[in-house]
Design an enzyme around this catalytic site. Structure first.
Site, PDB file in Angstrom:
ATOM      1  N   ASP A 161      -4.300  -2.533  -7.921  1.00 27.82           N
ATOM      2  CA  ASP A 161      -4.072  -2.368  -6.484  1.00 27.82           C
ATOM      3  C   ASP A 161      -5.416  -2.159  -5.791  1.00 27.82           C
ATOM      4  O   ASP A 161      -5.725  -1.066  -5.312  1.00 27.82           O
ATOM      5  CB  ASP A 161      -3.136  -1.177  -6.233  1.00 27.82           C
ATOM      6  N   CYS A 191      -3.803  -6.566  -0.560  1.00 29.22           N
ATOM      7  CA  CYS A 191      -3.507  -6.035   0.773  1.00 29.22           C
ATOM      8  C   CYS A 191      -4.367  -6.720   1.830  1.00 29.22           C
ATOM      9  O   CYS A 191      -4.460  -6.244   2.959  1.00 29.22           O
ATOM     10  CB  CYS A 191      -3.713  -4.526   0.809  1.00 29.22           C
TER      11      CYS A 191
END
Length: 393
Positions: free
Chosen positions: A297, A337
């Site tokens: 992430d 993201c």
């Protein structure tokens, strides 16, 4: 209110309720009387009124707040905040087990340029436009007065999100109230929220649902959480029954915060260990088969389209390293993201990594942001979080 006229044919996107007016769509130079952050009207080439919004300098000239002749005042913000809170109540987000969630997600809640995250009695307000910066006091008052929300403190955190060319010399600080207990609850787990010095508003509430999914895959697995930041995935993995959890981040402060959050929920639990190290170096040096659940992430590799090519290379390299080293039958949670990276581009980068690893890889889940980060159907650019859960044979 000054009205800005569009070139012929440039009203089509506004007629489809897209909330951005690009500078190239304006038919004339903006008058000197209009300052960045002012409320302006937008009209079509034939004089038809299209909407009101905040003027700003840059490629996006106006962020539309309403497609009508609406007064942008305290009453306007109250109604929009009530509607946003109504959605979160319908989602049953605010409860005894969960008091951390996003209340306002910019265009997704028809308040472009504004983000508001809730951590118990504290709202963290973040402006991404000069207009929202100027409206911050009004918004803070409406947040505290919102029936049922329970907010007593409003912290303003926009030093790094406002256009630097505006030269606002803005400093973070409390608009209303002061510091209270900075421990928030997410799905029954406790997290220290550092809205003073942490990234974004202090916590990544957008991964809540994905953390819950990871918990389901954690029993008995050896988990590696890369780019751990606050350790959210690590804490969920431990509750899920992972046999060991290792957390990695290049930031020593992030590692300390992860350790604190693990201790908050699982004091004296020896299953967890953290490492302050570069992610690529850690993956290079670790033994193959050491972990059978890996979380990737990373922070946004591409904040602008100019960095897109390098970002896609970074995603491919990172995922290849994880696929190369993960144990047979391993589960890989991988995310992007970066708003500049499309879902298709991210998936192609991961596909390329799988081909390079020469391992059989299957997609188990395709992930996105949770419902408190809604995407305005007229503004697909609001979908920024992409994720895949992969089974690697």
């Amino acid at each position: 209110m000054v009205e800005l006229k569009l070139k012929r044919g440039k009203e089509e996107s506004l007629d489809r309720f897209h909330p951005w007016v690009f500078s190239g769509a304006l038919s004339h130079e903006v008058p000197d009387s209009v300052a960045e952050g002012d409320i302006v009207g937008v009209v079509a080439s034939d004089g038809r009124f299209l909407g009101v919004g905040h003027y700003q300098i840059g490629s996006i000239a106006v962020r539309i707040l309403d497609f009508g002749r609406t007064e942008i005042d305290g009453d306007f913000f109250r109604k929009r905040l009530e509607a946003a809170f109504g959605l979160r109540k319908a989602l049953a987000l605010a409860n005894a087990e969960n008091n951390a969630y996003r209340l306002v997600h910019g265009e997704g809640d028809f308040l472009p340029g504004l983000v508001v995250d809730i951590y118990g009695p504290t709202a963290v307000l973040q402006a991404h436009s000069v207009g929202m910066h100027y409206a911050r006091e009004i918004i803070a008052e409406q947040l505290v007065g919102l029936d049922g929300l329970g907010v007593r403190n409003v912290y303003y955190k926009s030093e790094t999100t406002l256009p630097f060319k505006a030269r606002l010399d803005q400093h973070n600080g409390y608009l209303i109230g002061s510091a209270e207990d900075s421990v928030a609850m997410e799905n029954g787990l406790k997290f220290n929220i550092d809205w003073l010095r942490g990234q974004k508003t202090g916590f990544f509430v957008d991964q809540r649902d994905n953390r819950s999914l990871l918990q389901r895959y954690s029993p008995g697995r050896r988990v590696l959480n890369m780019f751990c930041y606050t350790g959210g995935f690590s804490v969920y993995a431990m509750r899920g029954g992972a046999s060991l959890v290792h957390s990695v981040d290049s930031s020593e402060k992030a590692v300390m915060l992860t350790d604190a959050n693990v201790a908050l929920n699982f004091p004296d639990d020896t299953r967890h260990k953290s490492f302050s190290e570069d992610a690529f170096k850690f993956l290079d040096n670790m033994d193959g088969g050491e972990y059978d659940l890996v979380v990737l992430d990373p922070p946004a590799f591409a904040k602008h389209r100019s960095a897109l090519r390098n970002a896609l290379r970074g995603y491919q390299r990172l995922n290849y390293k994880a696929m190369e080293k993960i144990a047979p039958g391993g589960i890989l949670f991988t995310f992007s993201c970066s708003q500049a990276v499309s879902r298709e581009q991210f998936r192609l980068a991961v596909f390329s990594a799988a081909a390079q690893s020469r391992r059989k890889v299957r997609i188990l889940h395709q992930l996105t942001q949770p419902a408190d980060h809604p995407v305005n159907i007229f503004h697909p650019e609001g979908e920024y979080l992409k994720g895949l859960v992969l089974y690697v044979e």
